[in-house]
Design an enzyme around this catalytic site. Structure first.
Site, PDB file in Angstrom:
ATOM      1  N   HIS A   1     -18.887  -0.330   1.986  1.00 49.83           N
ATOM      2  CA  HIS A   1     -17.929  -0.669   1.529  1.00 49.83           C
ATOM      3  C   HIS A   1     -17.467  -0.539  -0.394  1.00 49.83           C
ATOM      4  O   HIS A   1     -18.371  -1.803  -0.669  1.00 49.83           O
ATOM      5  CB  HIS A   1     -17.767  -2.165   2.027  1.00 49.83           C
ATOM      6  CG  HIS A   1     -18.889  -2.580   3.540  1.00 49.83           C
ATOM      7  ND1 HIS A   1     -17.008  -2.066   4.270  1.00 49.83           N
ATOM      8  CD2 HIS A   1     -18.916  -2.077   4.556  1.00 49.83           C
ATOM      9  CE1 HIS A   1     -17.652  -2.419   5.784  1.00 49.83           C
ATOM     10  NE2 HIS A   1     -18.508  -2.799   5.287  1.00 49.83           N
TER      11      HIS A   1
ATOM     12  N   GLU B   1      -0.958  -8.418   4.456  1.00 47.72           N
ATOM     13  CA  GLU B   1      -2.127  -8.920   4.591  1.00 47.72           C
ATOM     14  C   GLU B   1      -2.936  -9.721   4.504  1.00 47.72           C
ATOM     15  O   GLU B   1      -3.155 -10.222   3.424  1.00 47.72           O
ATOM     16  CB  GLU B   1      -3.171  -7.230   4.061  1.00 47.72           C
ATOM     17  CG  GLU B   1      -2.483  -5.803   4.580  1.00 47.72           C
ATOM     18  CD  GLU B   1      -3.735  -4.580   4.149  1.00 47.72           C
ATOM     19  OE1 GLU B   1      -4.934  -4.698   3.155  1.00 47.72           O
ATOM     20  OE2 GLU B   1      -3.040  -3.489   3.907  1.00 47.72           O
TER      21      GLU B   1
ATOM     22  N   CYS C   1     -15.797  -1.177  -2.040  1.00 43.95           N
ATOM     23  CA  CYS C   1     -14.739  -2.581  -2.779  1.00 43.95           C
ATOM     24  C   CYS C   1     -16.781  -3.707  -2.548  1.00 43.95           C
ATOM     25  O   CYS C   1     -15.898  -4.197  -3.853  1.00 43.95           O
ATOM     26  CB  CYS C   1     -13.653  -3.622  -2.007  1.00 43.95           C
ATOM     27  SG  CYS C   1     -13.115  -1.766  -1.772  1.00 43.95           S
TER      28      CYS C   1
ATOM     29  N   GLU D   1     -11.258  -2.600  -4.677  1.00 48.74           N
ATOM     30  CA  GLU D   1     -10.170  -2.117  -4.269  1.00 48.74           C
ATOM     31  C   GLU D   1      -8.609  -1.398  -4.446  1.00 48.74           C
ATOM     32  O   GLU D   1      -8.442   0.223  -4.455  1.00 48.74           O
ATOM     33  CB  GLU D   1      -9.677  -2.417  -2.744  1.00 48.74           C
ATOM     34  CG  GLU D   1      -8.786  -1.597  -1.681  1.00 48.74           C
ATOM     35  CD  GLU D   1      -8.938  -2.130  -0.314  1.00 48.74           C
ATOM     36  OE1 GLU D   1      -8.423  -1.217   1.192  1.00 48.74           O
ATOM     37  OE2 GLU D   1      -8.723  -2.988  -0.151  1.00 48.74           O
TER      38      GLU D   1
ATOM     39  N   ASP E   1     -13.643   5.410 -12.024  1.00 47.43           N
ATOM     40  CA  ASP E   1     -14.404   6.520 -11.464  1.00 47.43           C
ATOM     41  C   ASP E   1     -13.470   7.304 -12.778  1.00 47.43           C
ATOM     42  O   ASP E   1     -12.543   8.842 -11.617  1.00 47.43           O
ATOM     43  CB  ASP E   1     -14.630   6.919 -10.409  1.00 47.43           C
ATOM     44  CG  ASP E   1     -15.045   8.455  -9.750  1.00 47.43           C
ATOM     45  OD1 ASP E   1     -16.295   8.751 -11.019  1.00 47.43           O
ATOM     46  OD2 ASP E   1     -14.664   8.637  -9.019  1.00 47.43           O
TER      47      ASP E   1
ATOM     48  N   ARG F   1       1.159  -1.298  -0.211  1.00 45.25           N
ATOM     49  CA  ARG F   1      -0.025  -0.308  -0.338  1.00 45.25           C
ATOM     50  C   ARG F   1       0.992   1.299  -0.112  1.00 45.25           C
ATOM     51  O   ARG F   1       1.023   1.972  -0.277  1.00 45.25           O
ATOM     52  CB  ARG F   1      -0.923   0.466   1.408  1.00 45.25           C
ATOM     53  CG  ARG F   1      -2.539  -0.272   0.927  1.00 45.25           C
ATOM     54  CD  ARG F   1      -2.968  -1.069   2.163  1.00 45.25           C
ATOM     55  NE  ARG F   1      -4.291  -1.664   2.178  1.00 45.25           N
ATOM     56  CZ  ARG F   1      -5.078  -1.778   1.823  1.00 45.25           C
ATOM     57  NH1 ARG F   1      -5.333  -0.898   1.274  1.00 45.25           N
ATOM     58  NH2 ARG F   1      -6.226  -3.039   1.475  1.00 45.25           N
TER      59      ARG F   1
END
Length: 785
Positions: free
Chosen positions: A751, A461, A753, A472, A529, A432
């Site tokens: 949420h 993760e 995602c 995501e 988007d 990330r």
């Protein structure tokens, strides 16, 4: 007197004409040479069956009217041709099918060339045209006709009206004589068909309300005209007749489809110059009449593919040319719609949803295998295929690669070797904290796997990617790359869209990454988007397939001030003021063919043409200046950036199916459709902890369905990360409302995602509406997980 002699129907008339022709031609029978016609109505082997069909027509009465028309056209045209061949020592010249214009053609490159040819041909065609025959003198005006119709309605005496229709539709010459605005003016330009459109509309609007014998007379006249006029070069009066006949509302009825099909075939096989005239005349039609033409042709194709009563039509083997002819005429209308300054109808009005139910991959493979041969495929005419169907074609085409990989796994299993299941996926492992650089490295190393199913893992993760992590990754990456501080794209507030930064740099690999992301979004059904102007997608298809010659420019397209308006409306307005300025441009604007741009705080100058800084802009060269300036802004100044973006997108979307797409359709595949249907969303919503009859859910939908469009878009953006709808519609969103067991004082949580909205059980509708509006109106950086 037998029954047929008393029957005033077209079937009887057709039979009588055939009988009369038989008597005249019986004496002249000889050896019949091979027919040199347009694609045959019936196959040669079935010529004997046409006689049977004609003789059996009277037994079927009114229901057999269609079949009788078909037999009449087939038999009469065959006999007429044989007679004409014997009477003339020379062969008649017929349009060569090699010169037939297929709009749009198989290959997009060809389609673009042909579209350019429409634009580039002069208004007055200089090719030799046959001399215009003298038109008969017809003095009846539209007012006279309308008065005759009113008198007939009140008195019940229709003879005057009947005579008018009988004479007008008797031949192509009569049609032109009646509807031509001035019989003494040639009207040989594309700018004006010379037809009195209001008179044509009045005659057709009245036709369907006249007695049946008048309507039958019109159809018989059209049959005779089509038989008589189809050989040899066309005069402009012939083209006017085709233009008028195509608007006949009688062709909405399936009983007239045989006649309609012959009309379409004759128009479809005209030479390119004649098509050029028709295209420009079509674009002058009113929106209502143009839409009627398109809808009539789409219905004709649909009912030929899936007839409600198959016995109404000849067998498909005997009329295989029906659909190709209709598709070619539709292509002329589509070209006219594209050429109009403002499209007469949306491009989506050309979609034929019936085609969603045929074997599209067979159509695609036919197109791939046979190219621009005589083998028909709907992929030759992509404007009739819906965006949803095109997406299926693109995705299935890419799946062929996955199938070959799967086969290699099966081979390994058969040899008792352990297969690597990761071969089936594009596995991304990213941190990330280094999202952009890690993503770029992974995609560069795994460039051969870009068409595989995407799976994302965030380092450190735990979690299995079932779609949520992939979405995501897209959301976070897009937000970071398009952030103004990142410097790759500039956001224009006036147009609410992003455009490429013209700053020069040593490495454009991150622009390639954005292109790859857009390609991956298409193949993994992710809606991004992103707000690029339409011009971006036009450039992305220039050309639609990556050229083999690496030196050939990519991403360069013709641009206009309209394209600039969509990105920089204020600048475009200023250039428009320059173009329309009445005074002395050189003195008032004091500009040269040199422009300036700021790059990292430094002002740099660029010449739009050699020695541009020494060439003043004046009244004579201002159009050239504006065009060069727009081309500089949208093409040349960002060439390296856009080329990297182009190659990135096409490294994923390498399918020939891209040639089927319009720029607008590429945008919808990437960003989704802006058309919202909240009732469809309600029907397809899933619930967790709620059922659709719960009071909270009923409050929710009462509130949402009452929202104005801007709040509905904010709700969609809040819950899914985009205010647009996937190509498959709301059903593809997999929207879910879950019960949030926290206090009702809390705001809703989304949420993104998983397209999931967590909704507390609010006590009343007023409270739910208040909390929901606060949540969706302040969602940036809040309430998102």
């Amino acid at each position: 007197m037998n029954e047929d002699a008393r029957d005033p129907s077209p079937a009887a008339a057709a039979a009588a004409v055939v009988e009369e022709k038989d008597k005249k031609e019986e004496e002249e029978k000889g050896k019949a040479e091979e027919r040199e016609k347009l694609p045959p109505i019936l196959t040669p082997s079935s010529s004997s069956s046409s006689s049977t069909a004609a003789s059996g027509a009277s037994e079927r009465g009114a229901k057999g009217q269609l079949s009788t028309f078909s037999s009449f056209i087939s038999t009469a045209s065959q006999k007429k041709e044989v007679a004409e061949k014997r009477s003339s020592p020379t062969q008649l010249v017929t349009p060569n099918t090699k010169n037939v214009r297929d709009l749009p053609p198989i290959c997009l490159d060809v389609r673009q060339k042909q579209r350019l040819s429409i634009d580039s041909l002069s208004a007055e065609m200089k090719t030799p045209v046959p001399p215009e025959p003298a038109l008969p003198i017809r003095t009846k005006t539209m007012k006279d006709f309308q008065e005759d119709v009113e008198k007939a309605k009140s008195s019940g005496e229709w003879k005057e009206v009947h005579d008018f229709y009988l004479t007008t539709f008797d031949s192509f010459l009569e049609l032109s004589a009646t509807f031509k605005k001035d019989a003494n003016t040639p009207f040989n330009t594309t700018e004006d068909s010379g037809i009195n459109a209001k008179f044509v509309n009045a005659v057709y609007d009245a036709l369907l309300n006249t007695p049946q014998d008048i309507q039958k007379s019109v159809l018989k006249g059209i049959i005779n005209s089509l038989l008589r006029e189809w050989k040899g070069p066309r005069s402009k009066d012939d083209l006017r007749a085709y233009f008028i006949l195509l608007q006949n509302p009688q062709f909405n009825n399936t009983s007239t489809y045989v006649i309609y099909a012959h009309l379409l075939r004759q128009i479809a096989t005209l030479v390119e110059v004649d098509h050029h005239f028709l295209v420009h005349w079509f674009k002058k039609l009113s929106q209502k009449r143009f839409k009627q033409l398109v809808d009539r042709l789409l219905q004709f194709i649909s009912l030929r593919l899936f007839p409600a009563k198959p016995e109404e039509f000849p067998p498909m083997t005997k009329c295989s040319w029906w659909i190709p002819s209709a598709a070619k005429v539709l292509a002329l209308l589509n070209a006219a719609n594209d050429l109009a300054h403002l499209p007469l109808i949306p491009y989506t009005d050309f979609y034929n949803s019936t085609l969603d139910h045929i074997d599209l991959m067979e159509e695609y493979h036919t197109w791939q295998c046979f190219g621009n041969s005589r083998r028909f495929s709907f992929c030759q005419y992509p404007f009739v295929i819906s965006i949803a169907a095109k997406k299926i074609i693109i995705q299935r085409d890419s799946e062929q690669q996955m199938i070959s990989i799967a086969r290699s796994l099966v081979d390994k299993v058969s040899r008792r070797q352990r297969p690597d299941m990761n071969m089936l996926f594009l596995n991304m492992k990213v941190r990330r904290t280094h999202l952009v650089s890690d993503s770029l490295d992974e995609l560069t190393r795994k460039r051969g796997d870009l068409k595989k199913k995407l799976k994302v893992t965030f380092v450190g993760e735990a979690g299995l990617d079932m779609g949520g992590l992939t979405k995501e990754w897209f959301l976070l990456l897009i937000r970071q790359i398009f952030h103004p501080d990142y410097g790759m794209f500039a956001y224009h507030k006036d147009s609410h869209c992003h455009w490429f930064s013209s700053f020069k740099c040593d490495n454009y690999s991150e622009f390639r990454l954005v292109g790859i992301l857009m390609g991956l979004a298409v193949y993994n059904s992710i809606t991004l988007d992103i707000r690029f102007p339409p011009c971006c997608y036009k450039k992305l298809l220039s050309p639609p397939i990556v050229p083999g010659d690496q030196s050939r420019p990519v991403g360069i397209c013709s641009v206009s001030i309209d394209d600039l308006y969509q990105i920089m409306p204020e600048l475009a307005h200023g250039l428009n003021e320059l173009l329309s300025h009445d005074g002395n441009v050189e003195e008032d604007f004091y500009s040269t063919f040199q422009v300036f741009q700021e790059e990292f705080g430094v002002i740099k100058s660029y010449n739009l043409k050699p020695s541009g800084d020494k060439i003043p802009v004046n009244n004579q060269n201002r159009k050239e200046y504006v065009q060069l300036y727009i081309d500089f802004l949208l093409n040349k100044s960002i060439y390296k950036q856009f080329a990297a973006f182009y190659y990135g997108f096409h490294s994923v979307c390498t399918s020939n199916a891209l040639m089927l797409l319009r720029p607008e359709e590429v945008e919808i595949l990437v960003c989704g459709s802006p058309e919202l249907d909240m009732h469809a969303l309600q029907r397809n919503t899933q619930y967790d902890g709620y059922v659709k009859t719960d009071l909270t859910i009923r409050y929710f939908w009462d509130v949402v369905l009452g929202f104005p469009l801007d709040l509905q878009k904010k709700l969609l953006h809040f819950t899914t990360g985009s205010d647009r709808v996937p190509v498959g519609g709301m059903a593809d969103l997999n929207f879910k409302i879950s019960k949030h067991g926290t206090s009702t004082n809390w705001l809703p949580v989304a949420h993104t995602c998983f397209n999931q909205l967590c909704l507390p059980p609010y006590k009343n509708k007023k409270e739910l509406k208040q909390k929901l509006i606060i949540g969706i109106s302040n969602s940036e950086g809040f309430g998102l997980e």
